[in-house]
Design a protein around this motif. Structure first.
Motif, PDB file in Angstrom:
ATOM      1  N   ILE A  28       1.083  -1.086  -0.305  1.00  0.00           N
ATOM      2  CA  ILE A  28       0.178   0.207   0.402  1.00  0.00           C
ATOM      3  C   ILE A  28       1.329   1.248  -0.269  1.00  0.00           C
ATOM      4  CG2 ILE A  28      -1.674   1.366   1.381  1.00  0.00           C
ATOM      5  CD1 ILE A  28      -2.843  -1.820   0.366  1.00  0.00           C
ATOM      6  N   GLY A  29       0.798   1.721  -0.262  1.00  0.00           N
ATOM      7  CA  GLY A  29       1.204   3.349  -1.469  1.00  0.00           C
ATOM      8  C   GLY A  29       0.395   4.281  -1.379  1.00  0.00           C
ATOM      9  N   THR A  30       1.958   5.492  -1.914  1.00  0.00           N
ATOM     10  CA  THR A  30       0.945   6.654  -3.232  1.00  0.00           C
ATOM     11  C   THR A  30       1.066   5.634  -4.458  1.00  0.00           C
ATOM     12  OG1 THR A  30       3.183   7.564  -3.177  1.00  0.00           O
ATOM     13  CG2 THR A  30       1.579   9.030  -1.500  1.00  0.00           C
ATOM     14  N   GLN A  35       2.023   5.321  -8.015  1.00  0.00           N
ATOM     15  CA  GLN A  35       3.420   5.423  -8.343  1.00  0.00           C
ATOM     16  C   GLN A  35       3.081   5.625 -10.038  1.00  0.00           C
ATOM     17  OE1 GLN A  35       6.534   6.089  -7.047  1.00  0.00           O
ATOM     18  NE2 GLN A  35       5.227   6.736  -5.154  1.00  0.00           N
ATOM     19  N   HIS A  36       2.533   4.295 -10.653  1.00  0.00           N
ATOM     20  CA  HIS A  36       1.714   3.838 -11.879  1.00  0.00           C
ATOM     21  C   HIS A  36       0.670   4.407 -12.593  1.00  0.00           C
ATOM     22  CE1 HIS A  36       5.531   1.278 -11.402  1.00  0.00           C
ATOM     23  NE2 HIS A  36       5.194   1.170 -10.290  1.00  0.00           N
ATOM     24  N   LEU A  37       0.029   4.846 -12.011  1.00  0.00           N
ATOM     25  CA  LEU A  37      -1.819   5.383 -12.360  1.00  0.00           C
ATOM     26  C   LEU A  37      -1.448   6.870 -12.084  1.00  0.00           C
ATOM     27  CD1 LEU A  37      -3.801   2.880 -10.831  1.00  0.00           C
ATOM     28  CD2 LEU A  37      -3.029   2.866 -13.766  1.00  0.00           C
ATOM     29  N   ASP A  38      -1.830   7.595 -13.324  1.00  0.00           N
ATOM     30  CA  ASP A  38      -1.869   8.717 -13.927  1.00  0.00           C
ATOM     31  C   ASP A  38      -3.621   9.173 -12.899  1.00  0.00           C
ATOM     32  OD1 ASP A  38      -1.662  11.782 -14.276  1.00  0.00           O
ATOM     33  OD2 ASP A  38      -2.743  11.492 -15.990  1.00  0.00           O
ATOM     34  N   LEU A  39      -4.060   9.873 -11.869  1.00  0.00           N
ATOM     35  CA  LEU A  39      -5.251   9.815 -10.963  1.00  0.00           C
ATOM     36  C   LEU A  39      -4.716  11.331 -10.442  1.00  0.00           C
ATOM     37  CD1 LEU A  39      -6.219   6.071 -10.557  1.00  0.00           C
ATOM     38  CD2 LEU A  39      -7.532   7.302 -11.900  1.00  0.00           C
ATOM     39  N   PRO A  40      -6.013  11.721 -10.462  1.00  0.00           N
ATOM     40  CA  PRO A  40      -5.906  12.639  -9.615  1.00  0.00           C
ATOM     41  C   PRO A  40      -6.230  13.343  -8.076  1.00  0.00           C
ATOM     42  CG  PRO A  40      -8.246  12.499 -10.204  1.00  0.00           C
ATOM     43  CD  PRO A  40      -7.321  12.074 -10.679  1.00  0.00           C
ATOM     44  N   PHE A  41      -5.321  11.685  -7.421  1.00  0.00           N
ATOM     45  CA  PHE A  41      -5.892  11.862  -6.202  1.00  0.00           C
ATOM     46  C   PHE A  41      -3.903  11.441  -5.425  1.00  0.00           C
ATOM     47  CE2 PHE A  41      -8.965   9.045  -7.901  1.00  0.00           C
ATOM     48  CZ  PHE A  41     -10.453  10.301  -7.838  1.00  0.00           C
ATOM     49  N   PRO A  42      -3.604  12.357  -5.711  1.00  0.00           N
ATOM     50  CA  PRO A  42      -2.072  12.306  -5.227  1.00  0.00           C
ATOM     51  C   PRO A  42      -1.737  11.997  -4.221  1.00  0.00           C
ATOM     52  CG  PRO A  42      -2.134  14.711  -5.435  1.00  0.00           C
ATOM     53  CD  PRO A  42      -3.787  13.946  -5.770  1.00  0.00           C
ATOM     54  N   ASP A  43      -2.609  11.840  -2.550  1.00  0.00           N
ATOM     55  CA  ASP A  43      -2.189  12.250  -1.226  1.00  0.00           C
ATOM     56  C   ASP A  43      -3.305  10.954  -0.998  1.00  0.00           C
ATOM     57  OD1 ASP A  43      -1.051  14.103  -0.786  1.00  0.00           O
ATOM     58  OD2 ASP A  43      -3.027  15.837  -1.184  1.00  0.00           O
ATOM     59  N   LEU A  44      -4.082   9.676  -1.476  1.00  0.00           N
ATOM     60  CA  LEU A  44      -4.568   8.451  -0.686  1.00  0.00           C
ATOM     61  C   LEU A  44      -3.907   7.606  -1.094  1.00  0.00           C
ATOM     62  CD1 LEU A  44      -8.476   9.211  -2.437  1.00  0.00           C
ATOM     63  CD2 LEU A  44      -7.211  10.066   0.060  1.00  0.00           C
ATOM     64  N   VAL A  45      -3.856   6.922  -0.617  1.00  0.00           N
ATOM     65  CA  VAL A  45      -2.974   6.026  -1.029  1.00  0.00           C
ATOM     66  C   VAL A  45      -3.755   4.093  -1.479  1.00  0.00           C
ATOM     67  CG1 VAL A  45      -1.984   5.805   0.803  1.00  0.00           C
ATOM     68  CG2 VAL A  45      -3.592   4.694   2.011  1.00  0.00           C
ATOM     69  N   PHE A  46      -2.516   3.653  -1.994  1.00  0.00           N
ATOM     70  CA  PHE A  46      -3.656   2.154  -3.035  1.00  0.00           C
ATOM     71  C   PHE A  46      -2.840   1.344  -3.119  1.00  0.00           C
ATOM     72  CE2 PHE A  46      -5.108   6.721  -4.891  1.00  0.00           C
ATOM     73  CZ  PHE A  46      -6.348   5.874  -5.337  1.00  0.00           C
ATOM     74  N   GLY A  47      -3.286  -0.175  -2.938  1.00  0.00           N
ATOM     75  CA  GLY A  47      -2.904  -1.062  -3.720  1.00  0.00           C
ATOM     76  C   GLY A  47      -2.689  -1.244  -4.843  1.00  0.00           C
ATOM     77  N   GLU A  48      -1.847  -0.721  -5.527  1.00  0.00           N
ATOM     78  CA  GLU A  48      -1.120  -0.328  -7.013  1.00  0.00           C
ATOM     79  C   GLU A  48      -0.596  -1.498  -7.870  1.00  0.00           C
ATOM     80  OE1 GLU A  48       0.011   3.082  -9.682  1.00  0.00           O
ATOM     81  OE2 GLU A  48       1.080   3.032  -7.599  1.00  0.00           O
ATOM     82  N   VAL A  49      -1.129  -2.736  -9.246  1.00  0.00           N
ATOM     83  CA  VAL A  49      -0.223  -2.904  -9.751  1.00  0.00           C
ATOM     84  C   VAL A  49       0.982  -2.646 -10.147  1.00  0.00           C
ATOM     85  CG1 VAL A  49      -0.388  -4.505 -11.454  1.00  0.00           C
ATOM     86  CG2 VAL A  49      -2.415  -4.702  -9.677  1.00  0.00           C
ATOM     87  N   ALA A  50       2.128  -2.535  -9.568  1.00  0.00           N
ATOM     88  CA  ALA A  50       2.562  -1.629 -10.264  1.00  0.00           C
ATOM     89  C   ALA A  50       3.695  -1.977 -11.981  1.00  0.00           C
ATOM     90  CB  ALA A  50       4.550  -2.143  -9.506  1.00  0.00           C
ATOM     91  N   LEU A  51       2.379  -1.995 -12.512  1.00  0.00           N
ATOM     92  CA  LEU A  51       2.526  -1.805 -14.338  1.00  0.00           C
ATOM     93  C   LEU A  51       2.009  -0.574 -14.766  1.00  0.00           C
ATOM     94  CD1 LEU A  51       2.769  -5.263 -14.827  1.00  0.00           C
ATOM     95  CD2 LEU A  51       4.962  -4.263 -14.770  1.00  0.00           C
ATOM     96  N   THR A  52       2.614  -0.427 -15.592  1.00  0.00           N
ATOM     97  CA  THR A  52       1.343   0.686 -16.165  1.00  0.00           C
ATOM     98  C   THR A  52       0.352  -0.419 -17.218  1.00  0.00           C
ATOM     99  OG1 THR A  52       3.092   0.792 -17.819  1.00  0.00           O
ATOM    100  CG2 THR A  52       2.859   2.338 -16.639  1.00  0.00           C
ATOM    101  N   ASN A  53      -0.262   0.798 -17.675  1.00  0.00           N
ATOM    102  CA  ASN A  53      -1.508  -0.222 -17.954  1.00  0.00           C
ATOM    103  C   ASN A  53      -0.915  -0.436 -19.766  1.00  0.00           C
ATOM    104  OD1 ASN A  53      -3.664   0.475 -16.681  1.00  0.00           O
ATOM    105  ND2 ASN A  53      -4.880   1.302 -18.130  1.00  0.00           N
TER     106      ASN A  53
END
Length: 87
Positions: A22-24, A26-44
Motif C-alpha cells: 500500500i502506498g501513493t 506510482q504508475h497510474l495517472d489519477l487525480p488523488f495524489p494524497d490517497l494510498v492505494f494497493g497498486e499493481v506496479a505496471l502501467t496499462n
C-alpha cells in the motif's frame, strides 16, 4: 497479480518478507495524489505488452486477462483449445 507482485512467486516472497503493498500512486495517472492505494506496479501499456493484451482495453480487463492466464498456467492448461465447455 496485486500490489505485492506480478505473479504468485513474487507475491509469496513479499508476504513472507512482511512487505506492504500500500502506498501513493506510482504508475497510474489519477487525480488523488494524497490517497494510498494497493497498486499493481505496471502501467496499462506495460500490462498489455507483457501479457499480450490489447493496450486499448480497460485496466480491469487487462488485469483479468493476466489472472486468467496465470490460473490456466497453474492448472496446467496450455491454452483455450484445452478448455472444454460442457452442458
Amino acid at each position: 497479480m496485486c500490489s505485492l507482485g506480478n505473479d504468485i512467486p513474487q507475491v509469496l516472497a513479499k508476504l513472507r518478507a512482511g512487505a506492504r503493498g500500500i502506498g501513493t500512486l506510482q504508475h497510474l495517472d489519477l487525480p488523488f495524489p494524497d490517497l494510498v492505494f494497493g497498486e499493481v506496479a505496471l502501467t496499462n501499456a506495460q500490462l498489455a505488452q507483457q501479457r499480450g493484451g490489447d493496450p486499448r482495453s480497460s485496466r480491469t480487463s487487462l488485469l483479468a486477462q493476466c489472472a486468467a492466464r496465470e490460473a490456466m498456467r497453474d492448472a496446467g492448461i496450455d491454452g483455450p483449445s484445452e478448455l472444454a465447455i460442457t452442458s
